[in-house]
Scaffold this motif. Sequence first.
Motif, short mmCIF file in Angstrom:
data_model
loop_
_atom_site.label_atom_id
_atom_site.label_comp_id
_atom_site.label_asym_id
_atom_site.label_seq_id
_atom_site.Cartn_x
_atom_site.Cartn_y
_atom_site.Cartn_z
N GLU A 11 -34.80 53.03 -26.53
CA GLU A 11 -33.48 52.73 -25.99
C GLU A 11 -33.53 51.39 -25.27
O GLU A 11 -34.59 50.89 -24.94
N GLY A 12 -32.36 50.82 -25.04
CA GLY A 12 -32.32 49.53 -24.37
C GLY A 12 -30.90 49.07 -24.12
O GLY A 12 -29.94 49.84 -24.20
N GLU A 13 -30.79 47.80 -23.81
CA GLU A 13 -29.52 47.15 -23.55
C GLU A 13 -29.54 45.82 -24.29
O GLU A 13 -30.51 45.07 -24.19
N SER A 14 -28.49 45.55 -25.07
CA SER A 14 -28.46 44.33 -25.87
C SER A 14 -27.06 43.74 -25.91
O SER A 14 -26.08 44.44 -25.67
N LEU A 15 -27.02 42.46 -26.24
CA LEU A 15 -25.76 41.79 -26.48
C LEU A 15 -25.43 41.94 -27.96
O LEU A 15 -26.22 41.56 -28.82
N PHE A 16 -24.28 42.53 -28.25
CA PHE A 16 -23.80 42.68 -29.62
C PHE A 16 -22.64 41.72 -29.81
O PHE A 16 -21.81 41.55 -28.91
N GLU A 17 -22.55 41.11 -30.99
CA GLU A 17 -21.49 40.15 -31.27
C GLU A 17 -20.82 40.51 -32.59
O GLU A 17 -21.49 40.88 -33.55
N TRP A 18 -19.48 40.42 -32.59
CA TRP A 18 -18.70 40.69 -33.79
C TRP A 18 -17.73 39.55 -34.00
O TRP A 18 -17.16 39.02 -33.04
N PRO A 19 -17.48 39.18 -35.26
CA PRO A 19 -16.50 38.12 -35.53
C PRO A 19 -15.07 38.63 -35.29
O PRO A 19 -14.80 39.82 -35.46
N LEU A 20 -14.21 37.72 -34.89
CA LEU A 20 -12.78 38.03 -34.78
C LEU A 20 -12.10 37.54 -36.04
O LEU A 20 -12.15 36.35 -36.35
N ASP A 21 -11.48 38.45 -36.77
CA ASP A 21 -10.73 38.02 -37.94
C ASP A 21 -9.36 37.53 -37.49
O ASP A 21 -9.05 37.49 -36.31
N SER A 22 -8.53 37.14 -38.44
CA SER A 22 -7.22 36.58 -38.08
C SER A 22 -6.37 37.60 -37.34
O SER A 22 -5.61 37.24 -36.44
N ALA A 23 -6.48 38.89 -37.70
CA ALA A 23 -5.72 39.92 -36.97
C ALA A 23 -6.23 40.02 -35.53
O ALA A 23 -5.43 40.12 -34.59
N GLY A 24 -7.54 39.97 -35.35
CA GLY A 24 -8.12 40.03 -34.01
C GLY A 24 -7.72 38.85 -33.14
O GLY A 24 -7.57 38.98 -31.93
N MET A 25 -7.56 37.71 -33.77
CA MET A 25 -7.16 36.51 -33.02
C MET A 25 -5.76 36.66 -32.43
O MET A 25 -5.44 36.06 -31.41
N ARG A 26 -4.92 37.50 -33.03
CA ARG A 26 -3.56 37.70 -32.54
C ARG A 26 -3.43 38.88 -31.57
O ARG A 26 -2.38 39.07 -30.99
N MET A 27 -4.50 39.67 -31.42
CA MET A 27 -4.44 40.86 -30.57
C MET A 27 -4.49 40.52 -29.10
O MET A 27 -5.13 39.54 -28.70
N GLY A 28 -3.85 41.36 -28.31
CA GLY A 28 -3.96 41.27 -26.86
C GLY A 28 -5.23 41.96 -26.40
O GLY A 28 -5.96 42.56 -27.20
N ALA A 29 -5.51 41.91 -25.11
CA ALA A 29 -6.75 42.46 -24.56
C ALA A 29 -6.91 43.95 -24.85
O ALA A 29 -7.99 44.40 -25.26
N GLY A 30 -5.85 44.72 -24.66
CA GLY A 30 -5.94 46.16 -24.89
C GLY A 30 -6.21 46.49 -26.34
O GLY A 30 -7.03 47.37 -26.66
N GLU A 31 -5.54 45.79 -27.24
CA GLU A 31 -5.75 46.01 -28.67
C GLU A 31 -7.18 45.63 -29.08
O GLU A 31 -7.81 46.33 -29.88
N LEU A 32 -7.68 44.53 -28.52
CA LEU A 32 -9.05 44.11 -28.85
C LEU A 32 -10.06 45.14 -28.36
O LEU A 32 -11.02 45.46 -29.06
N LEU A 33 -9.85 45.68 -27.17
CA LEU A 33 -10.76 46.70 -26.65
C LEU A 33 -10.71 47.95 -27.52
O LEU A 33 -11.74 48.52 -27.85
N ASP A 34 -9.51 48.37 -27.92
CA ASP A 34 -9.38 49.53 -28.81
C ASP A 34 -10.11 49.27 -30.13
O ASP A 34 -10.80 50.16 -30.64
N SER A 35 -9.97 48.07 -30.68
CA SER A 35 -10.62 47.72 -31.93
C SER A 35 -12.15 47.72 -31.76
O SER A 35 -12.87 48.21 -32.64
N LEU A 36 -12.62 47.19 -30.64
CA LEU A 36 -14.06 47.18 -30.37
C LEU A 36 -14.61 48.60 -30.28
O LEU A 36 -15.64 48.92 -30.87
#
Length: 87
Positions: A11-36
């Motif tokens: 087990e551990g702790e890591s930085l994970f990164e995901w690309p933002l697609d064009s839909a993600g670029m238009r999302m607000g903070a709440g929508e982005l968190l839900d998507s994540l």
Amino acid sequence: MTQSDYDHREEGESLFEWPLDSAGMRMGAGELLDSLLATIQHLNRTDAWPLTILPPRFGDVLVDRERRQISAVCLWKRKPVKTHKEG
């Protein structure tokens, strides 16, 4: 697999990164968190993905729209290895 094997997975702790697609670029903070969170749940249910990821803590998510990326520091634990008995 014994209970001991299950309890002593890496087990551990890591930085994970995901690309933002064009839909993600238009999302607000709440929508982005839900998507994540939906993405993390999907990975946790995917047998080919080797880790179980816990949702990030408040303040551990960074949205970088210039780089088109969302990143999060998350705790994780390696999934148990499934063994198939030969019959």
